[in-house]
Scaffold this active site. Structure first.
Site, PDB file in Angstrom:
ATOM      1  N   GLU A 102       0.837  -1.200   0.000  1.00 16.60           N
ATOM      2  CA  GLU A 102       0.000   0.000   0.000  1.00 16.60           C
ATOM      3  C   GLU A 102       0.873   1.251   0.000  1.00 16.60           C
ATOM      4  O   GLU A 102       1.677   1.441   0.923  1.00 16.60           O
ATOM      5  CB  GLU A 102      -0.902   0.033   1.235  1.00 16.60           C
ATOM      6  CG  GLU A 102      -2.016  -0.979   1.231  1.00 16.60           C
ATOM      7  CD  GLU A 102      -2.959  -0.784   2.407  1.00 16.60           C
ATOM      8  OE1 GLU A 102      -4.180  -0.945   2.228  1.00 16.60           O
ATOM      9  OE2 GLU A 102      -2.479  -0.477   3.520  1.00 16.60           O
ATOM     10  N   CYS A 103       0.720   2.093  -1.008  1.00 18.01           N
ATOM     11  CA  CYS A 103       1.390   3.388  -1.099  1.00 18.01           C
ATOM     12  C   CYS A 103       2.913   3.221  -0.977  1.00 18.01           C
ATOM     13  O   CYS A 103       3.577   2.922  -1.961  1.00 18.01           O
ATOM     14  CB  CYS A 103       0.832   4.354  -0.063  1.00 18.01           C
ATOM     15  SG  CYS A 103       1.176   6.091  -0.454  1.00 18.01           S
ATOM     16  N   GLY A 104       3.487   3.403   0.203  1.00 12.10           N
ATOM     17  CA  GLY A 104       4.916   3.180   0.360  1.00 12.10           C
ATOM     18  C   GLY A 104       5.313   1.767  -0.028  1.00 12.10           C
ATOM     19  O   GLY A 104       6.405   1.530  -0.564  1.00 12.10           O
TER      20      GLY A 104
END
Length: 432
Positions: free
Chosen positions: A313-315
């Site tokens: 997720e994201c990072g």
């Protein structure tokens, strides 16, 4: 567990500092305090945890629904819950502070910047109270907490100007030690820049804890569904300075159904033996060199190509890409599982609640299902022309061209952060 919401008149009014002072004051008064945050924030809750000594709950109607917010509230047991709002009381069409207060039927204490006002502070509070009534909102504005207010005549003038029905809950003195430094994704995390203890103790002394405990109420309860059977699988979750952003409820759901082991890629840990991997969001751009040299990313690339289920997720999406280029122009090799190159920017590229529609069966949803989440990132991803995506974006920006959920093998990377109440992590666990 009774609770109260600390809401701001606007962003930047000092809600986080006020919340920390209230937590410290209630604890000094002998109460066990559970902190919480309205909205999908990860940073403010880290400051709550640093002061309260327990994880802060995330309360967001968009992410969790009304029943989910109520369930998440009651996942803890304390004497009183202090909920920090997001932006101004009524701001936010996905899940405002007002929406959370309504869902939980909690009273609102308005944090008002009083550095240049007395009667105007009272007028502001009265306006927020009347707005709720005229808009047909079930919001109980109980009174004010005066931020950046001096004592003596200043505090007395605010208290005396308040109309009947609006209480004075104390003040936060104007003090340089009661400030949290900023950086590109918001404030520094609680462990990085804790407030000065003496300054926080001094602020706590000016809080009227007796009045706060008198107005606090207990929200309605809802049934808690069975989390589902244990998968028997072992899930590796990245937890270090590069992967900080994970909701407490998500870790609790994962641990309820799987054998969870954590690892720290930036500290040189290799990927543990596991049946699946979860890479939460965080700050990989601040640790690009350490990640590039981490044995965990190399092992992860090999295991992912063999079909190991991997969710980023994201990072986590950034770490799964081919490369990460910082805002200063430094490029670091990443795991190379997903066909994308990520670049950081000086301004945020997306900030919103999101809704995703699954095109086909994927790790976090069955085809045709929707998932609600949140995105906030300063990076963009340059994806290959033949890249495959799992989701169409109904609301939000996603990765590229109205799409999110970049896929390769059995790996899924999204810019969207999801909450356990969405059902996404149960679906992921079922895939182990």
């Amino acid at each position: 567990m009774r609770g109260v919401v600390l809401a701001g008149t606007r962003s930047g009014v000092g809600k986080t500092v006020a919340t920390l002072a209230v937590i410290r004051a209630l604890e000094a008064d002998g109460a066990t305090v559970q902190p919480a945050k309205a909205g999908p924030d990860f940073i403010d809750p880290s400051h709550h945890e640093a002061v309260a000594g327990r994880p802060s709950r995330t309360l967001d109607v968009w992410l969790e629904g009304v029943d989910g917010v109520r369930r998440n509230y009651y996942r803890s047991d304390a004497d009183v819950c202090v909920v920090e709002g997001v932006m101004g009381l009524y701001d936010g069409d996905g899940s405002s502070t007002a929406a959370v207060a309504e869902a939980l039927d909690l009273p609102v204490v308005l944090v008002v910047d009083a550095k240049a006002g007395m009667e105007s502070v009272a007028a502001t509070a009265l306006g927020f109270e009347r707005y709720a009534a005229e808009a047909g909102r079930d919001i109980d504005v109980a009174g004010v907490l005066a931020q950046r207010a001096h004592g003596g005549r200043h505090a007395d003038g605010i208290r005396e100007a308040l109309s009947d029905g609006l209480d004075y809950f104390g003040r936060i003195p104007p003090q340089g030690d009661l400030e949290i430094p900023d950086r590109h994704l918001g404030l520094h995390m609680g462990a990085e820049a804790p407030l000065d203890d003496d300054a926080l103790d001094a602020a706590a002394e000016t809080i009227r804890t007796d009045r706060l405990r008198d107005v606090a109420r207990e929200p309605p309860r809802v049934a808690v569904p069975d989390p589902g059977p244990a998968t028997g699988g072992r899930l590796a979750v990245a937890r270090d300075d590069a992967f900080r952003f994970c909701y407490p409820a998500t870790l609790e759901r994962l641990r309820a159904r799987a054998d969870v082991t954590t690892f720290a890629p930036t500290a040189g840990d290799d990927l543990p033996d596991c049946d699946g991997v979860y890479l939460p969001g965080g700050y990989p751009e601040l640790h690009g060199a350490a990640l590039a040299g981490s044995p965990a990313l190399a092992t992860l690339a090999n295991r992912a190509s063999d079909g190991l289920p991997v969710l980023g997720e994201c990072g986590g999406l950034m770490a799964l890409s081919r490369s990460l280029t910082t805002a200063d122009g430094d490029t670091h090799a990443m795991a190379g599982v997903l066909p994308a190159d990520v670049r950081m920017h000086d301004r945020y590229q997306a900030l919103d609640h999101v809704e995703l529609h699954a095109r086909t069966d994927t790790l976090t949803a069955a085809g045709g299902e929707t998932r609600r989440g949140h995105e906030f990132h300063y990076s963009s991803a340059d994806v290959d022309a033949d890249a495959r995506f799992a989701f169409d974006v109904v609301r939000g920006d996603g990765i590229a061209d109205g799409q999110d959920g970049l896929t390769a093998h059995r790996t899924l990377g999204t810019y969207a952060h999801l909450h356990a109440e969405s059902g996404a992590f149960d679906a992921f666990l079922d895939a182990l």
